[in-house]
Write a protein that holds these residues in place. Structure first.
Motif, mmCIF file in Angstrom:
data_model
loop_
_atom_site.group_PDB
_atom_site.id
_atom_site.type_symbol
_atom_site.label_atom_id
_atom_site.label_comp_id
_atom_site.label_asym_id
_atom_site.label_seq_id
_atom_site.Cartn_x
_atom_site.Cartn_y
_atom_site.Cartn_z
ATOM 1 N N ASN A 1 0.683 -1.135 -0.101
ATOM 2 C CA ASN A 1 0.065 -0.016 -0.040
ATOM 3 C C ASN A 1 0.907 1.232 -0.161
ATOM 4 O O ASN A 1 1.648 1.232 0.924
ATOM 5 C CB ASN A 1 -0.835 0.287 1.394
ATOM 6 C CG ASN A 1 -1.913 -1.023 1.130
ATOM 7 O OD1 ASN A 1 -1.473 -2.343 1.224
ATOM 8 N ND2 ASN A 1 -3.109 -0.938 1.063
ATOM 9 N N ASP B 1 -6.333 -4.065 -13.442
ATOM 10 C CA ASP B 1 -5.972 -4.053 -12.106
ATOM 11 C C ASP B 1 -6.262 -2.425 -11.376
ATOM 12 O O ASP B 1 -5.845 -2.192 -10.212
ATOM 13 C CB ASP B 1 -4.421 -4.103 -12.092
ATOM 14 C CG ASP B 1 -3.479 -3.310 -12.928
ATOM 15 O OD1 ASP B 1 -4.369 -2.509 -13.603
ATOM 16 O OD2 ASP B 1 -2.292 -3.225 -12.728
ATOM 17 N N GLY B 2 -7.113 -1.768 -12.031
ATOM 18 C CA GLY B 2 -7.453 -0.459 -11.634
ATOM 19 C C GLY B 2 -8.071 0.336 -12.591
ATOM 20 O O GLY B 2 -8.497 -0.049 -13.841
ATOM 21 N N SER C 1 -5.621 1.718 -7.869
ATOM 22 C CA SER C 1 -5.979 -0.068 -7.822
ATOM 23 C C SER C 1 -6.140 -0.095 -6.281
ATOM 24 O O SER C 1 -6.383 0.627 -5.511
ATOM 25 C CB SER C 1 -4.660 -0.325 -8.275
ATOM 26 O OG SER C 1 -3.528 -0.399 -7.451
ATOM 27 N N GLU C 2 -6.300 -1.403 -6.071
ATOM 28 C CA GLU C 2 -6.764 -1.602 -4.746
ATOM 29 C C GLU C 2 -5.804 -1.708 -3.798
ATOM 30 O O GLU C 2 -6.044 -1.197 -2.535
ATOM 31 C CB GLU C 2 -6.915 -3.365 -4.645
ATOM 32 C CG GLU C 2 -7.980 -3.737 -5.293
ATOM 33 C CD GLU C 2 -8.379 -5.276 -5.387
ATOM 34 O OE1 GLU C 2 -7.727 -5.852 -4.434
ATOM 35 O OE2 GLU C 2 -9.388 -5.659 -5.946
ATOM 36 N N GLN C 3 -4.361 -1.375 -4.110
ATOM 37 C CA GLN C 3 -3.217 -1.062 -3.193
ATOM 38 C C GLN C 3 -2.460 -0.042 -3.300
ATOM 39 O O GLN C 3 -1.542 0.408 -2.467
ATOM 40 C CB GLN C 3 -2.562 -2.460 -3.138
ATOM 41 C CG GLN C 3 -2.959 -3.717 -2.532
ATOM 42 C CD GLN C 3 -2.272 -4.757 -2.748
ATOM 43 O OE1 GLN C 3 -1.131 -4.991 -3.340
ATOM 44 N NE2 GLN C 3 -2.466 -5.747 -1.561
ATOM 45 N N GLU D 1 -7.546 4.042 -0.576
ATOM 46 C CA GLU D 1 -8.843 4.381 -0.609
ATOM 47 C C GLU D 1 -9.144 5.694 0.478
ATOM 48 O O GLU D 1 -9.948 6.349 0.116
ATOM 49 C CB GLU D 1 -9.874 3.093 0.199
ATOM 50 C CG GLU D 1 -11.410 3.349 0.289
ATOM 51 C CD GLU D 1 -12.148 2.167 0.847
ATOM 52 O OE1 GLU D 1 -13.090 2.453 1.317
ATOM 53 O OE2 GLU D 1 -11.645 0.984 0.453
ATOM 54 N N LYS E 1 -14.196 -2.350 -8.672
ATOM 55 C CA LYS E 1 -14.588 -2.723 -7.335
ATOM 56 C C LYS E 1 -14.371 -1.690 -6.141
ATOM 57 O O LYS E 1 -13.487 -1.288 -5.798
ATOM 58 C CB LYS E 1 -13.770 -4.274 -7.025
ATOM 59 C CG LYS E 1 -13.704 -5.414 -7.820
ATOM 60 C CD LYS E 1 -12.715 -6.346 -7.397
ATOM 61 C CE LYS E 1 -12.722 -7.327 -8.309
ATOM 62 N NZ LYS E 1 -11.833 -8.546 -7.975
ATOM 63 N N THR E 2 -15.603 -1.695 -5.619
ATOM 64 C CA THR E 2 -15.713 -0.714 -4.609
ATOM 65 C C THR E 2 -16.287 -1.151 -3.252
ATOM 66 O O THR E 2 -17.458 -1.758 -3.517
ATOM 67 C CB THR E 2 -16.513 0.743 -5.189
ATOM 68 O OG1 THR E 2 -17.872 0.190 -5.534
ATOM 69 C CG2 THR E 2 -15.751 1.379 -6.105
ATOM 70 N N SER E 3 -16.158 -0.863 -2.320
ATOM 71 C CA SER E 3 -16.871 -1.303 -1.035
ATOM 72 C C SER E 3 -18.100 -0.328 -0.759
ATOM 73 O O SER E 3 -18.476 0.433 -1.419
ATOM 74 C CB SER E 3 -16.002 -1.150 0.199
ATOM 75 O OG SER E 3 -15.649 0.254 0.386
#
Length: 318
Positions: free
Chosen positions: A29, A73-74, A97-99, A132, A207-209
């Motif tokens: 991260n 990946d993003g 991206s996620e990280q 995030e 992908k989103t929470s």
């Protein structure tokens, strides 16, 4: 300049790493901020992060509208950011991206600096919240700056309306057109950004929470509210502009009317003067003892008759 916000092996937040240390540490991260980077720094970033190279063509340009590009990946977003002090627009590019989060901008942006120092000094900030939480803080900071800037423009519009009697019309018109230009600049930034947020929310590839989706919807509502504020202020400035233009036209008509009255009154007087200014040998009136005073009296009577006639018609009414 390149800045990196990540965590070390003890999971402590650090901000003094360079690219070589980040690559060797293989941190999961991180936030990589690139501001006015040299060509060597950009090449190094492209080598370490090929995904950033895929949007490099986008970075080379200066898009007129925000854009969203999706990758496996993003995703990358290019947007225009308004400086709250000067109200000038600057480009901001994000790769998310996620990280990891990569930001690229050619000018020093206040929102980026504020979020950077805020994350560094916040003891509650956790490294695993990158990117995030940083993206959330950045968007919130941008929205806050936009709202403050639009409120400041509203105050200028109110002040302009209150001081309308104390300034010349041409200065007021110039200020109105300047305010309208700034409001239109805001609308060109905010309206397309709403479309990008819509696409991020509705995209199946991103992908989103649940919390992040709610946050994006809240951002979208704030952008919509800003759009309504801008449209309302544009209507107000349009009304003020039309009022000033109508007042200018009215004043010009009054000036032209006054000049017309003066010219019309002097027309018969000029005619009489022209007749008696001719060099004929026989003009009986020239031999009269009181001819000069008689002609002056006739001219005065004509001028008074025309003055009272124009006054009766209401040409001298304010």
């Amino acid at each position: 300049m390149i800045r990196i916000l990540t965590h070390d092996q003890q999971n402590q937040l650090v901000s003094n790493w360079d690219l070589s240390k980040l690559a060797s540490a293989a941190s999961d991260n991180f936030w990589l901020d690139i501001s006015a980077a040299t060509e060597e720094e950009r090449e190094e970033v492209k080598h370490l992060f090929p995904e950033f190279d895929r949007q490099n063509k986008l970075v080379q340009k200066q898009p007129n509208r925000p854009q969203l590009k999706l990758f496996k990946d993003g995703y990358s977003v290019s947007m225009r950011v308004i400086s709250p002090n000067t109200l000038k627009t600057h480009e901001l590019y994000l790769y998310v991206s996620e990280q990891k989060l990569i930001t690229f901008h050619r000018k020093n942006l206040k929102a980026i600096n504020d979020v950077w120092h805020e994350c560094r000094s916040d003891p509650q900030f956790q490294p695993e919240h990158i990117p995030e939480e940083i993206l959330r803080r950045l968007m919130s900071r941008l929205i806050d700056q936009y709202i403050m800037a639009v409120n400041d423009l509203e105050d200028q519009i109110d002040e302009l309306d209150l001081n309308a009697k104390n300034e010349p019309i041409h200065k007021l018109n110039r200020k109105v057109f300047q305010l309208r230009s700034q409001l239109l600049g805001f609308r060109r930034v905010i309206a397309p950004l709403m479309d990008v947020i819509h696409r991020i929310i509705g995209s199946a590839m991103i992908k989103t929470s649940r919390d992040q989706e709610l946050f994006l919807r809240d951002i979208n509502e704030n952008l919509s509210r800003l759009t309504h504020m801008i449209e309302s202020n544009l209507e107000i400035t349009s009304d003020i502009r039309d009022s000033y233009l109508s007042l200018t036209t009215y004043r010009m008509n009054r000036i032209m009317q006054t000049l017309t009255v003066i010219t019309t009154i002097f027309m018969p007087l000029t005619f009489i003067v022209g007749i008696y200014g001719m060099n004929f040998a026989y003009m009986p009136e020239l031999d009269l003892q009181y001819g000069y005073f008689i002609v002056l009296g006739v001219m005065a009577v004509i001028a008074l008759i025309m003055f009272y006639w124009f006054r009766k018609k209401g040409w001298f009414d304010k």
